[in-house]
Motif scaffolding. Structure first.
Motif, PDB file in Angstrom:
ATOM      1  N   VAL A 277      81.812 -56.266 -27.695  1.00  0.00           N
ATOM      2  CA  VAL A 277      81.321 -55.531 -28.851  1.00  0.00           C
ATOM      3  C   VAL A 277      80.389 -54.415 -28.388  1.00  0.00           C
ATOM      4  O   VAL A 277      79.479 -54.644 -27.583  1.00  0.00           O
ATOM      5  CB  VAL A 277      80.585 -56.473 -29.816  1.00  0.00           C
ATOM      6  CG1 VAL A 277      79.969 -55.695 -30.972  1.00  0.00           C
ATOM      7  CG2 VAL A 277      81.541 -57.547 -30.330  1.00  0.00           C
ATOM      8  N   ASP A 278      80.626 -53.214 -28.900  1.00  0.00           N
ATOM      9  CA  ASP A 278      79.758 -52.067 -28.646  1.00  0.00           C
ATOM     10  C   ASP A 278      78.629 -52.112 -29.674  1.00  0.00           C
ATOM     11  O   ASP A 278      78.770 -51.642 -30.799  1.00  0.00           O
ATOM     12  CB  ASP A 278      80.564 -50.771 -28.758  1.00  0.00           C
ATOM     13  CG  ASP A 278      79.731 -49.526 -28.509  1.00  0.00           C
ATOM     14  OD1 ASP A 278      78.497 -49.648 -28.381  1.00  0.00           O
ATOM     15  OD2 ASP A 278      80.306 -48.425 -28.456  1.00  0.00           O
ATOM     16  N   PHE A 279      77.501 -52.704 -29.284  1.00  0.00           N
ATOM     17  CA  PHE A 279      76.398 -52.879 -30.222  1.00  0.00           C
ATOM     18  C   PHE A 279      75.766 -51.553 -30.610  1.00  0.00           C
ATOM     19  O   PHE A 279      75.229 -51.416 -31.718  1.00  0.00           O
ATOM     20  CB  PHE A 279      75.358 -53.843 -29.647  1.00  0.00           C
ATOM     21  CG  PHE A 279      75.725 -55.288 -29.837  1.00  0.00           C
ATOM     22  CD1 PHE A 279      75.230 -56.005 -30.906  1.00  0.00           C
ATOM     23  CD2 PHE A 279      76.594 -55.920 -28.962  1.00  0.00           C
ATOM     24  CE1 PHE A 279      75.582 -57.335 -31.094  1.00  0.00           C
ATOM     25  CE2 PHE A 279      76.941 -57.247 -29.140  1.00  0.00           C
ATOM     26  CZ  PHE A 279      76.446 -57.960 -30.212  1.00  0.00           C
ATOM     27  N   ALA A 280      75.805 -50.574 -29.715  1.00  0.00           N
ATOM     28  CA  ALA A 280      75.243 -49.265 -30.051  1.00  0.00           C
ATOM     29  C   ALA A 280      75.996 -48.634 -31.214  1.00  0.00           C
ATOM     30  O   ALA A 280      75.395 -48.018 -32.101  1.00  0.00           O
ATOM     31  CB  ALA A 280      75.272 -48.347 -28.829  1.00  0.00           C
ATOM     32  N   ALA A 281      77.312 -48.787 -31.234  1.00  0.00           N
ATOM     33  CA  ALA A 281      78.108 -48.233 -32.329  1.00  0.00           C
ATOM     34  C   ALA A 281      77.794 -48.939 -33.638  1.00  0.00           C
ATOM     35  O   ALA A 281      77.674 -48.303 -34.689  1.00  0.00           O
ATOM     36  CB  ALA A 281      79.600 -48.343 -31.999  1.00  0.00           C
ATOM     37  N   LEU A 282      77.650 -50.261 -33.594  1.00  0.00           N
ATOM     38  CA  LEU A 282      77.297 -51.006 -34.812  1.00  0.00           C
ATOM     39  C   LEU A 282      75.911 -50.604 -35.299  1.00  0.00           C
ATOM     40  O   LEU A 282      75.688 -50.442 -36.502  1.00  0.00           O
ATOM     41  CB  LEU A 282      77.349 -52.509 -34.548  1.00  0.00           C
ATOM     42  CG  LEU A 282      78.714 -53.124 -34.227  1.00  0.00           C
ATOM     43  CD1 LEU A 282      78.579 -54.628 -34.057  1.00  0.00           C
ATOM     44  CD2 LEU A 282      79.736 -52.797 -35.310  1.00  0.00           C
ATOM     45  N   ALA A 283      74.975 -50.450 -34.367  1.00  0.00           N
ATOM     46  CA  ALA A 283      73.616 -50.071 -34.754  1.00  0.00           C
ATOM     47  C   ALA A 283      73.592 -48.702 -35.419  1.00  0.00           C
ATOM     48  O   ALA A 283      72.863 -48.480 -36.392  1.00  0.00           O
ATOM     49  CB  ALA A 283      72.704 -50.086 -33.527  1.00  0.00           C
ATOM     50  N   ALA A 284      74.400 -47.775 -34.902  1.00  0.00           N
ATOM     51  CA  ALA A 284      74.457 -46.437 -35.498  1.00  0.00           C
ATOM     52  C   ALA A 284      74.973 -46.507 -36.927  1.00  0.00           C
ATOM     53  O   ALA A 284      74.482 -45.790 -37.816  1.00  0.00           O
ATOM     54  CB  ALA A 284      75.347 -45.534 -34.651  1.00  0.00           C
ATOM     55  N   THR A 285      75.938 -47.357 -37.167  1.00  0.00           N
ATOM     56  CA  THR A 285      76.471 -47.538 -38.514  1.00  0.00           C
ATOM     57  C   THR A 285      75.392 -48.073 -39.453  1.00  0.00           C
ATOM     58  O   THR A 285      75.246 -47.619 -40.590  1.00  0.00           O
ATOM     59  CB  THR A 285      77.671 -48.502 -38.486  1.00  0.00           C
ATOM     60  OG1 THR A 285      78.717 -47.941 -37.684  1.00  0.00           O
ATOM     61  CG2 THR A 285      78.201 -48.769 -39.877  1.00  0.00           C
ATOM     62  N   VAL A 286      74.622 -49.041 -38.977  1.00  0.00           N
ATOM     63  CA  VAL A 286      73.556 -49.625 -39.797  1.00  0.00           C
ATOM     64  C   VAL A 286      72.476 -48.594 -40.101  1.00  0.00           C
ATOM     65  O   VAL A 286      72.013 -48.465 -41.249  1.00  0.00           O
ATOM     66  CB  VAL A 286      72.956 -50.852 -39.079  1.00  0.00           C
ATOM     67  CG1 VAL A 286      71.742 -51.367 -39.842  1.00  0.00           C
ATOM     68  CG2 VAL A 286      73.996 -51.955 -38.947  1.00  0.00           C
ATOM     69  N   ARG A 287      72.060 -47.845 -39.094  1.00  0.00           N
ATOM     70  CA  ARG A 287      71.002 -46.843 -39.295  1.00  0.00           C
ATOM     71  C   ARG A 287      71.434 -45.763 -40.276  1.00  0.00           C
ATOM     72  O   ARG A 287      70.601 -45.210 -40.998  1.00  0.00           O
ATOM     73  CB  ARG A 287      70.617 -46.227 -37.950  1.00  0.00           C
ATOM     74  CG  ARG A 287      69.906 -47.185 -37.010  1.00  0.00           C
ATOM     75  CD  ARG A 287      69.316 -46.478 -35.799  1.00  0.00           C
ATOM     76  NE  ARG A 287      68.695 -47.442 -34.897  1.00  0.00           N
ATOM     77  CZ  ARG A 287      69.230 -47.840 -33.742  1.00  0.00           C
ATOM     78  NH1 ARG A 287      70.388 -47.334 -33.349  1.00  0.00           N
ATOM     79  NH2 ARG A 287      68.619 -48.721 -32.984  1.00  0.00           N
ATOM     80  N   ALA A 288      72.730 -45.475 -40.309  1.00  0.00           N
ATOM     81  CA  ALA A 288      73.238 -44.472 -41.250  1.00  0.00           C
ATOM     82  C   ALA A 288      73.027 -44.903 -42.700  1.00  0.00           C
ATOM     83  O   ALA A 288      73.076 -44.068 -43.608  1.00  0.00           O
ATOM     84  CB  ALA A 288      74.717 -44.208 -40.993  1.00  0.00           C
ATOM     85  N   HIS A 289      72.793 -46.192 -42.913  1.00  0.00           N
ATOM     86  CA  HIS A 289      72.530 -46.706 -44.260  1.00  0.00           C
ATOM     87  C   HIS A 289      71.028 -46.891 -44.518  1.00  0.00           C
ATOM     88  O   HIS A 289      70.641 -47.548 -45.494  1.00  0.00           O
ATOM     89  CB  HIS A 289      73.277 -48.027 -44.478  1.00  0.00           C
ATOM     90  CG  HIS A 289      74.757 -47.865 -44.634  1.00  0.00           C
ATOM     91  ND1 HIS A 289      75.608 -47.691 -43.559  1.00  0.00           N
ATOM     92  CD2 HIS A 289      75.533 -47.805 -45.745  1.00  0.00           C
ATOM     93  CE1 HIS A 289      76.851 -47.556 -44.002  1.00  0.00           C
ATOM     94  NE2 HIS A 289      76.832 -47.625 -45.315  1.00  0.00           N
ATOM     95  N   GLY A 290      70.205 -46.344 -43.629  1.00  0.00           N
ATOM     96  CA  GLY A 290      68.772 -46.367 -43.861  1.00  0.00           C
ATOM     97  C   GLY A 290      68.080 -47.680 -43.559  1.00  0.00           C
ATOM     98  O   GLY A 290      66.961 -47.915 -44.024  1.00  0.00           O
ATOM     99  N   LEU A 291      68.729 -48.520 -42.775  1.00  0.00           N
ATOM    100  CA  LEU A 291      68.164 -49.826 -42.452  1.00  0.00           C
ATOM    101  C   LEU A 291      67.560 -49.833 -41.051  1.00  0.00           C
ATOM    102  O   LEU A 291      67.903 -49.008 -40.207  1.00  0.00           O
ATOM    103  CB  LEU A 291      69.241 -50.910 -42.557  1.00  0.00           C
ATOM    104  CG  LEU A 291      69.873 -51.104 -43.934  1.00  0.00           C
ATOM    105  CD1 LEU A 291      71.092 -52.014 -43.837  1.00  0.00           C
ATOM    106  CD2 LEU A 291      68.863 -51.670 -44.923  1.00  0.00           C
TER     107      LEU A 291
END
Length: 355
Positions: A277-291
């Motif tokens: 799992v590319d955790f950096a990619a998942l984190a970027a998705t989460v941050r895009a939602h303001g979390l």
């Protein structure tokens, strides 16, 4: 040749090579012959052992983190506590026991949810969780969960979500496909499709011929749905999987069968296919939602949540053999050369809450 392999060979013979994500989806989720729809993958008798199966301590400490996140959010009620991709139900069973000790009012007032697409695994989960006194419902997606703050956990969820692969071919990158060789055997090919250069990791420019990069739009879409739900309704999320904190070049697609590695193309439907799992990619998705996002290793997470202390509590009441088993479980779960280093943890909370 497995039945699914014969069907895949026939499919490719009719329509041509298929991309890796389509091959992976067929192997894992085909309704008639897919790995997760037809087999018992978990435990010593299966093909791999997950952290909840190693020790009750894992689920107990996950429950403590979710409880603290609920407290940080102001103890909202009603609240939904959900597990997505819950395997045999062992993690939820251990969490429910921990919640009942931490705060009986929470277990009495919260609704608990299992998000599972496999009817076979749903039946197993119902058996594991029979006799529980909480409100417990099953859902196929998060879309049908109650409209309330959501505390959600996923353990070894994203590694099984199909990925796309691209292989270095000359100056460009071509989508990796599964096709047939001259003997009608499955093999990998470089297809015609290319990739947006902005999706490539930083070290892709120096990658040699034949190198592989992986992207996972399906993982990002799933995480986006979860993040949107938490951003809109409140709550928190905890996701534990094996993978890397920074993206890079490399082929991580692998097959596991009977607790050993297998050829990815050898036994479709009878081996578990996963990719890091590319955790950096998942984190970027989460941050895009303001979390808010925090990432760490499983070892650091469990030790920080009190793994050693909990092991001591359990060991104080145990005989020598049981104490050794507890010690072995601690090393396996948190050791840097075991799951503690390989597995990573992604914590999601609203920016206003303590992490």
């Amino acid at each position: 040749m497995t039945r699914l392999k014969a069907r895949i060979v026939d499919l490719i013979g009719a329509v041509g090579p298929i991309p890796v994500n389509e091959y992976m989806a067929l192997c894992l989720f085909d309704p008639a012959d897919g790995y997760y729809t037809t087999r018992e993958p978990f435990g010593a008798a299966g093909d791999f052992v997950t952290a909840p199966e190693i020790s009750q301590m894992f689920g107990e400490l996950v429950a403590v983190w979710l409880y603290q996140a609920w407290q940080a959010a102001g103890r909202p009620m009603p609240v939904t506590i959900a597990e997505i991709g819950p395997g045999r139900g062992t993690l939820m069973k251990d969490m429910l026991r921990a919640f009942s000790r931490l705060d009986p009012a929470l277990t009495a007032g919260a609704s608990f949810a299992m998000i599972e697409t496999s009817p076979r695994l749903t039946d197993i989960q119902r058996q594991t969780l029979s006799g529980q006194s909480v409100r417990l419902d099953w859902h196929e997606t998060i879309d049908t969960l109650p409209k309330a703050p959501l505390l959600i956990v996923g353990n070894e969820l994203f590694d099984a979500v199909p990925i796309r692969q691209f292989v270095r071919a000359g100056a460009g990158w071509r989508e990796r496909m599964v096709g047939l060789d001259e003997a009608d055997a499955l093999r990998f090919f470089a297809g015609a499709g290319s990739i947006d250069p902005s999706l490539l990791p930083d070290d892709a420019a120096d990658a040699p011929e034949g190198s592989v990069v992986e992207v996972a739009p399906a993982r990002s879409a799933l995480m986006a749905a979860i993040a949107e739900r938490i951003a809109g309704q409140g709550g928190a999320g905890l996701f534990i999987d094996y993978g890397h904190l920074r993206p890079g070049v490399g082929d991580t697609l692998q097959a596991l069968r009977k607790h050993d590695h297998d050829n990815v193309l050898a036994n479709p439907g009878e081996a578990d296919l996963t990719a890091h799992v590319d955790f950096a990619a998942l984190a970027a998705t989460v941050r895009a939602h303001g979390l808010d996002v925090q990432m760490t290793t499983q070892g650091d997470f469990l030790l920080g949540m009190g793994l050693i202390e909990r092991a001591g509590q359990l060991g104080a009441k145990a005989d020598e053999q049981a104490r050794q088993a507890i010690s072995d479980a601690v090393e396996r779960l948190a050791g840097p050369d075991a799951m503690g280093g390989l597995f990573k943890v992604l914590k999601i909370q609203p920016k206003t809450s303590a992490s």
